[in-house]
Design a protein around this motif. Structure first.
Motif, mmCIF file in Angstrom:
data_model
loop_
_atom_site.group_PDB
_atom_site.id
_atom_site.type_symbol
_atom_site.label_atom_id
_atom_site.label_comp_id
_atom_site.label_asym_id
_atom_site.label_seq_id
_atom_site.Cartn_x
_atom_site.Cartn_y
_atom_site.Cartn_z
ATOM 1 N N VAL A 25 41.610 -36.354 89.230
ATOM 2 C CA VAL A 25 42.473 -37.191 88.693
ATOM 3 C C VAL A 25 43.141 -36.609 87.479
ATOM 4 C CG1 VAL A 25 42.495 -39.561 87.344
ATOM 5 C CG2 VAL A 25 41.161 -39.225 89.504
ATOM 6 N N ASN A 57 40.921 -44.182 97.311
ATOM 7 C CA ASN A 57 40.720 -42.858 96.641
ATOM 8 C C ASN A 57 42.014 -42.303 96.280
ATOM 9 O OD1 ASN A 57 38.050 -43.374 95.926
ATOM 10 N ND2 ASN A 57 37.349 -42.133 97.687
ATOM 11 N N LEU A 116 43.398 -43.723 93.309
ATOM 12 C CA LEU A 116 43.016 -43.082 91.917
ATOM 13 C C LEU A 116 43.970 -41.773 91.536
ATOM 14 C CD1 LEU A 116 39.378 -43.045 92.451
ATOM 15 C CD2 LEU A 116 40.588 -44.463 90.889
ATOM 16 N N ALA A 124 46.898 -43.438 90.388
ATOM 17 C CA ALA A 124 46.831 -43.879 88.953
ATOM 18 C C ALA A 124 46.832 -42.748 87.925
ATOM 19 C CB ALA A 124 45.573 -44.574 88.971
ATOM 20 N N GLY A 125 46.334 -41.545 88.361
ATOM 21 C CA GLY A 125 46.339 -40.391 87.299
ATOM 22 C C GLY A 125 47.999 -39.842 87.179
ATOM 23 N N ALA A 166 50.001 -47.614 87.356
ATOM 24 C CA ALA A 166 48.684 -46.982 87.088
ATOM 25 C C ALA A 166 47.553 -47.977 87.280
ATOM 26 C CB ALA A 166 48.402 -46.446 85.785
ATOM 27 N N GLN A 186 47.561 -48.844 91.306
ATOM 28 C CA GLN A 186 47.003 -47.832 92.051
ATOM 29 C C GLN A 186 45.513 -47.554 91.913
ATOM 30 O OE1 GLN A 186 49.906 -44.630 91.454
ATOM 31 N NE2 GLN A 186 50.692 -45.048 93.686
ATOM 32 N N GLY A 187 45.154 -47.791 90.648
ATOM 33 C CA GLY A 187 43.799 -47.532 90.305
ATOM 34 C C GLY A 187 42.854 -48.408 90.270
#
Length: 402
Positions: free
Chosen positions: A9, A132, A135, A138-139, A261, A264-265
């Motif tokens: 991430v 995942n 994630l 999100a990063g 973010a 998506q996270g």
């Protein structure tokens, strides 16, 4: 969060931050090394951005295939090391040609996104991959928000300061990865290097032979092509439609990045649990079509800002598509797949800005028959409808790749 997942991430976040960090100083830096006015500096800025995207398009499948052959760990650590050195070169560059070389090398090394996604696929159960991959999104969203803000603050110390900061971030992540990143490509699933498949055209041809994959690759590309309207024309649209200041434009982009973010996270997991991967893609497209239409037609500045979280709900689409395709591809071709997907998004960023800014220019020119700053968003809505129609004809594939 496991240390290896945190490293992945952070890698994607630093990729996004590294780009955003240097955006605020690029006009002054180009004018400084080229001795040019702002207009000419903008032209060189476009050349540098396009060069970066073209390198990503061309080399992402190669980097992904290398990770299938030699492992994720060495490819990730080597790419990040090269990235850190590239930022150092750009920090001391005294000519536009050295900056251009830096963008060539940077575009190749930034293909770490493909290997990072492949690593995430390796360590995730098939049913967990889409979440995942969220994630990773999100990063990227966090980096998209933090990068320009930090770059603007660092610019107070000079045009070179953001490059040194980006180099330090990349180098620090190499050190972190050295200790926490374990290899996930075992000898049993290593695959021989195929130069025929290690380029975007050969890789697409090979993966396109799998049931349903070619159709999904087209959907993935169309999503990113439509999404290109945001980075390409948002600032121009905000100025033309609402007379926004640069601070207002930056704030609206930061709001969008934070919302993306979070989607998506955090939000993607309950959405996937409720609708499944196919339903999640359709869920995202409902909001995508609606927000493109509303942004194009609404004239209230406050309403547009309220719509921002709604627009971010479309962020579940790429992760869900990645999850579907990852399950249809053999374990020893995950890097190749992620390389192709990175190439597809890079190609969209080569074509998209030209198409979107061209559309904006046609409908905002003094001689335009119809003055309509929102025209690019309607074009994105049409592209999204085409993507939905293609996706609705897709059926769950039954085979994998070797």
């Amino acid at each position: 969060m496991r240390p290896a997942v945190l490293f992945i991430v952070l890698t994607v976040m630093i990729d996004a931050m590294g780009i955003g960090l240097i955006i605020p100083v690029m006009p002054d830096l180009i004018a400084q090394v080229q001795g040019a006015n702002l207009s000419r500096a903008a032209l060189w800025g476009g050349v540098l951005a396009t060069t970066f995207a073209v390198m990503q398009f061309l080399f992402s499948p190669l980097v992904g295939s290398l990770s299938d052959r030699f492992g994720r760990r060495p490819v990730l650590l080597m790419s990040l090391t090269v990235m850190a050195l590239d930022y150092v070169v750009m920090a001391v560059a005294g000519s536009i040609w050295l900056l251009l070389l830096g963008r060539v090398v940077g575009g190749i090394s930034a293909a770490t996104g493909a290997t990072a996604s492949a690593y995430m696929a390796d360590i995730s159960a098939p049913k967990d991959r889409a979440a995942n991959f969220g994630l990773i999104g999100a990063g990227f969203g966090a980096g998209f928000v933090l990068g320009p803000v930090a770059g603007g603050m660092l610019a107070e110390f000079g045009t070179r300061a953001p490059f040194w900061a980006a180099a330090a971030l990349a180098a620090g992540n190499v050190a972190f990865g050295w200790f926490v990143l374990k290899e996930t490509v075992s000898p049993e699933i290593r695959r021989a290097m195929s130069w025929r498949r290690a380029n975007p055209f050969g890789a697409v041809k090979h993966l396109g032979q799998l049931p349903g994959i070619r159709r999904l690759l087209l959907v993935y590309f169309l999503y990113h092509l439509a999404f290109a309207v945001y980075p390409s024309v948002w600032s121009f649209f905000g100025k033309a439609q609402f007379d926004w200041s640069p601070a207002m434009i930056g704030g609206s982009l930061a709001l969008f990045g934070v919302a993306m973010a979070l989607v998506q996270g955090v939000l993607i997991r309950p959405v996937l649990a409720r609708f499944g991967e196919r339903g999640t893609v359709l869920f995202g497209y409902v909001f995508s079509v609606a927000t493109y239409f509303l942004i194009a037609t609404i004239t209230s500045s406050m309403t547009i800002l309220i719509l921002t979280p709604m627009a971010a709900l479309a962020g579940v689409i790429p992760a869900a598509l990645q999850g579907v395709m990852s399950q249809a591809v053999a374990q020893n071709a995950q890097g190749e797949l992620q390389g192709v997907l990175t190439s597809a998004s890079a190609l969209a960023m080569v074509v998209g800005p030209l198409v979107m800014t061209g559309t904006f220019a046609v409908f905002t020119a003094p001689e335009a028959a119809i003055y309509f700053p929102g025209a690019p968003f309607l074009l994105s809505m049409v592209l999204t409808i085409v993507a939905v129609s293609v996706f609705l004809r897709w059926r769950v594939p039954t085979g994998g790749a070797t």
